[in-house]
Design a protein around this motif. Structure first.
Motif, mmCIF file in Angstrom:
data_model
loop_
_atom_site.group_PDB
_atom_site.id
_atom_site.type_symbol
_atom_site.label_atom_id
_atom_site.label_comp_id
_atom_site.label_asym_id
_atom_site.label_seq_id
_atom_site.Cartn_x
_atom_site.Cartn_y
_atom_site.Cartn_z
ATOM 1 N N ASN A 162 -31.052 17.051 -0.491
ATOM 2 C CA ASN A 162 -31.348 15.471 -0.852
ATOM 3 C C ASN A 162 -30.777 15.023 -2.013
ATOM 4 O O ASN A 162 -31.072 15.689 -3.002
ATOM 5 C CB ASN A 162 -32.944 15.237 -0.720
ATOM 6 N N CYS A 163 -30.023 13.988 -2.009
ATOM 7 C CA CYS A 163 -29.186 13.723 -3.092
ATOM 8 C C CYS A 163 -29.206 11.960 -3.517
ATOM 9 O O CYS A 163 -29.550 11.538 -2.185
ATOM 10 C CB CYS A 163 -27.762 13.914 -3.052
ATOM 11 N N SER A 164 -29.188 11.570 -4.334
ATOM 12 C CA SER A 164 -29.175 10.190 -4.566
ATOM 13 C C SER A 164 -28.128 9.824 -5.595
ATOM 14 O O SER A 164 -28.177 10.502 -6.520
ATOM 15 C CB SER A 164 -30.685 9.612 -5.029
ATOM 16 N N LYS A 165 -27.530 8.676 -5.627
ATOM 17 C CA LYS A 165 -26.466 8.306 -6.383
ATOM 18 C C LYS A 165 -27.219 7.865 -7.436
ATOM 19 O O LYS A 165 -27.972 7.111 -7.600
ATOM 20 C CB LYS A 165 -25.510 7.226 -5.420
ATOM 21 N N PRO A 166 -26.507 8.229 -8.697
ATOM 22 C CA PRO A 166 -27.229 7.901 -9.962
ATOM 23 C C PRO A 166 -26.750 6.417 -10.003
ATOM 24 O O PRO A 166 -25.613 5.665 -9.782
ATOM 25 C CB PRO A 166 -26.353 8.769 -11.048
ATOM 26 N N ILE A 175 -14.656 16.945 -12.907
ATOM 27 C CA ILE A 175 -15.319 18.329 -13.042
ATOM 28 C C ILE A 175 -16.735 18.260 -13.571
ATOM 29 O O ILE A 175 -17.099 17.684 -14.684
ATOM 30 C CB ILE A 175 -14.619 19.094 -13.969
ATOM 31 N N SER A 176 -17.674 18.802 -12.837
ATOM 32 C CA SER A 176 -19.042 18.815 -13.383
ATOM 33 C C SER A 176 -19.259 20.016 -14.326
ATOM 34 O O SER A 176 -19.079 21.015 -14.025
ATOM 35 C CB SER A 176 -20.246 18.626 -12.220
ATOM 36 N N VAL A 177 -20.181 19.695 -15.247
ATOM 37 C CA VAL A 177 -20.216 20.800 -16.086
ATOM 38 C C VAL A 177 -22.043 21.014 -16.475
ATOM 39 O O VAL A 177 -22.591 19.974 -16.865
ATOM 40 C CB VAL A 177 -19.698 20.705 -17.610
ATOM 41 N N VAL A 242 -23.952 14.548 -8.050
ATOM 42 C CA VAL A 242 -22.852 14.622 -8.796
ATOM 43 C C VAL A 242 -22.297 16.018 -8.434
ATOM 44 O O VAL A 242 -20.992 16.289 -8.600
ATOM 45 C CB VAL A 242 -23.516 14.858 -10.520
ATOM 46 N N MET A 243 -22.995 17.105 -8.224
ATOM 47 C CA MET A 243 -22.495 18.451 -7.892
ATOM 48 C C MET A 243 -21.841 18.278 -6.615
ATOM 49 O O MET A 243 -21.027 18.760 -6.101
ATOM 50 C CB MET A 243 -23.629 19.190 -7.807
ATOM 51 N N THR A 244 -22.292 17.293 -5.727
ATOM 52 C CA THR A 244 -21.824 17.265 -4.236
ATOM 53 C C THR A 244 -20.448 16.667 -4.205
ATOM 54 O O THR A 244 -19.503 16.907 -3.591
ATOM 55 C CB THR A 244 -22.800 16.509 -3.484
ATOM 56 N N THR A 254 -27.571 29.416 -13.912
ATOM 57 C CA THR A 254 -28.730 28.390 -14.106
ATOM 58 C C THR A 254 -29.057 27.740 -12.706
ATOM 59 O O THR A 254 -28.506 28.234 -11.830
ATOM 60 C CB THR A 254 -28.191 27.358 -15.148
ATOM 61 N N GLY A 255 -30.209 26.913 -12.961
ATOM 62 C CA GLY A 255 -30.388 26.238 -11.506
ATOM 63 C C GLY A 255 -29.549 25.258 -11.114
ATOM 64 O O GLY A 255 -29.204 25.125 -10.081
ATOM 65 N N ALA A 256 -28.558 24.908 -12.091
ATOM 66 C CA ALA A 256 -27.632 23.966 -11.468
ATOM 67 C C ALA A 256 -26.640 24.532 -10.859
ATOM 68 O O ALA A 256 -25.800 23.970 -10.108
ATOM 69 C CB ALA A 256 -26.847 23.270 -12.768
ATOM 70 N N MET A 257 -26.427 25.949 -11.241
ATOM 71 C CA MET A 257 -25.571 26.763 -10.414
ATOM 72 C C MET A 257 -25.922 26.909 -9.025
ATOM 73 O O MET A 257 -25.186 26.917 -8.060
ATOM 74 C CB MET A 257 -25.367 28.225 -11.019
ATOM 75 N N HIS A 258 -27.246 27.165 -8.701
ATOM 76 C CA HIS A 258 -27.570 27.324 -7.405
ATOM 77 C C HIS A 258 -27.630 25.746 -6.807
ATOM 78 O O HIS A 258 -27.514 25.775 -5.494
ATOM 79 C CB HIS A 258 -29.070 28.011 -7.502
ATOM 80 N N ILE A 259 -27.750 24.924 -7.521
ATOM 81 C CA ILE A 259 -27.621 23.439 -6.744
ATOM 82 C C ILE A 259 -26.016 23.352 -6.376
ATOM 83 O O ILE A 259 -25.954 22.744 -5.043
ATOM 84 C CB ILE A 259 -28.207 22.399 -7.695
ATOM 85 N N ALA A 260 -25.318 23.707 -7.070
ATOM 86 C CA ALA A 260 -24.007 23.450 -6.744
ATOM 87 C C ALA A 260 -23.419 24.413 -5.523
ATOM 88 O O ALA A 260 -22.874 24.108 -4.610
ATOM 89 C CB ALA A 260 -22.864 23.923 -8.100
#
Length: 337
Positions: A162-166, A175-177, A242-244, A254-260
């Protein structure tokens, strides 16, 4: 009843009810998505699939589609046990296997399918007593469903995240970091991030929690025409967006790695004091994704969580600093082709 059971009982239940338990942290909760997807794909919309976690990690559970209700507690699972018991669940899927989740199992008194944490084997890896990589946590989690004859959804293993646009403006191509990590042994140093940004002619969007605002702000200040800092400004659903939509995602363990990973982004994951061999590598990642590990620090992880570095104790730098900005830049360039 507990542990391994026969799937025969389930087939006598017209609409099976499951409660999944994972209390922390962001990445581990996101890694529960394939379990939810497997159950939903197998049993359909008639099944009830609920989730329990800590209040502060509710946002991570909300990323997972297919969950009917998310329950949260501040500290102790038995805070909500009477309500959960009244829901009449058939199974508790324990994806944490800790004191809190075991207390919940005792309170609910229902069949429990419990993940094997492999703590002893993970510690043996750190100590150098075991060299065999630990099975990925997602695969171990999915094995809890084997007695029900449920396997992962090979066509869509992660389901929909589930994503929502910022509301914040972000570049069209970037590139997301992921700037942060729980422990410095897993965090890409700011200097290396600065060098990566300086070396590439691309836009960058920095994501992370409020604890990373200072680093994100510093990166944006140094390269205002290339960096958009969203640390502390967006929630996890917006981070997933953002990752999508990024061209490449960069981050540590990190958690962001798993989201990506879950959204299918092309990922460059940078590892330091933890290693993929501990069983938490990106699962079913975009096939173009790359894993970067220290080249001059041996094969043993320094610690299970990244909170200790054996080389730093000997006066050297953290393991993650062994991966140069040039190496990261080359990896990103290869994924941008």
């Amino acid at each position: 009843m507990n542990t391994k059971i026969s799937g025969l009982y389930l087939y006598n239940v017209q609409h099976p009810k499951f409660i999944l338990a994972r209390f922390s942290s962001i990445g581990d909760i996101v890694m529960a998505a394939p379990v939810v997807q497997a159950l939903r794909s197998h049993f359909g919309v008639e099944a009830q699939i609920d989730f329990i976690t800590l209040n502060k990690f509710k946002g991570a559970a909300q990323l997972i589609s297919g969950i009917d209700t998310i329950y949260t507690v501040e500290k102790r699972a038995i805070e909500i046990a009477p309500q959960l018991k009244s829901n009449g669940y058939n199974y508790l899927v324990d994806l944490h296997s800790n004191i809190r989740s075991r207390a919940l199992a005792r309170a609910l008194k229902i069949d429990t399918l419990r993940v094997k944490k492999q703590n002893n084997k993970r510690l043996a890896l750190v100590l150098g007593l075991n060299k065999k990589p630990i099975e990925n946590f997602v695969d171990r989690s999915l094995k809890t469903l084997e007695s029900l004859s449920v396997s992962y959804d090979s066509k869509n293993p992660w389901g929909v995240i589930n994503c929502s646009k910022p509301s914040h403006e972000i570049p069209e191509k970037y590139i997301s970091v992921a700037a942060g990590a729980t422990y410095e042994g897993k965090q890409i140093p700011q200097q290396i991030l600065e060098e990566v940004i300086d070396s590439l002619d691309n836009q960058f969007v920095i994501v992370g929690g409020s604890d990373m605002e200072k680093i994100g702000s510093s990166l944006e200040k140094k390269s205002p025409n290339k960096v958009t800092n969203l640390c502390g400004a967006i929630n996890l659903s917006e981070t997933a967006y953002v990752m999508t939509n990024c061209k490449v995602a960069l981050g540590g363990d990190t958690g962001a790695m798993h989201i990506a990973t879950a959204v299918g982004a092309k990922l460059v994951s940078v590892w330091g004091c933890t290693r993929p061999s501990l069983g938490l590598a990106p699962w079913k990642a975009n096939p173009k994704s790359l894993i970067l590990e220290p080249q001059n620090r041996g094969n043993k992880p320094c610690s299970r969580h990244g909170d200790k570095c054996r080389y730093k104790r000997l006066g050297a730098s953290l393991c993650i600093t062994d991966i140069s900005s040039e190496c990261i830049v080359d990896a990103i360039k290869s994924l941008l082709k």
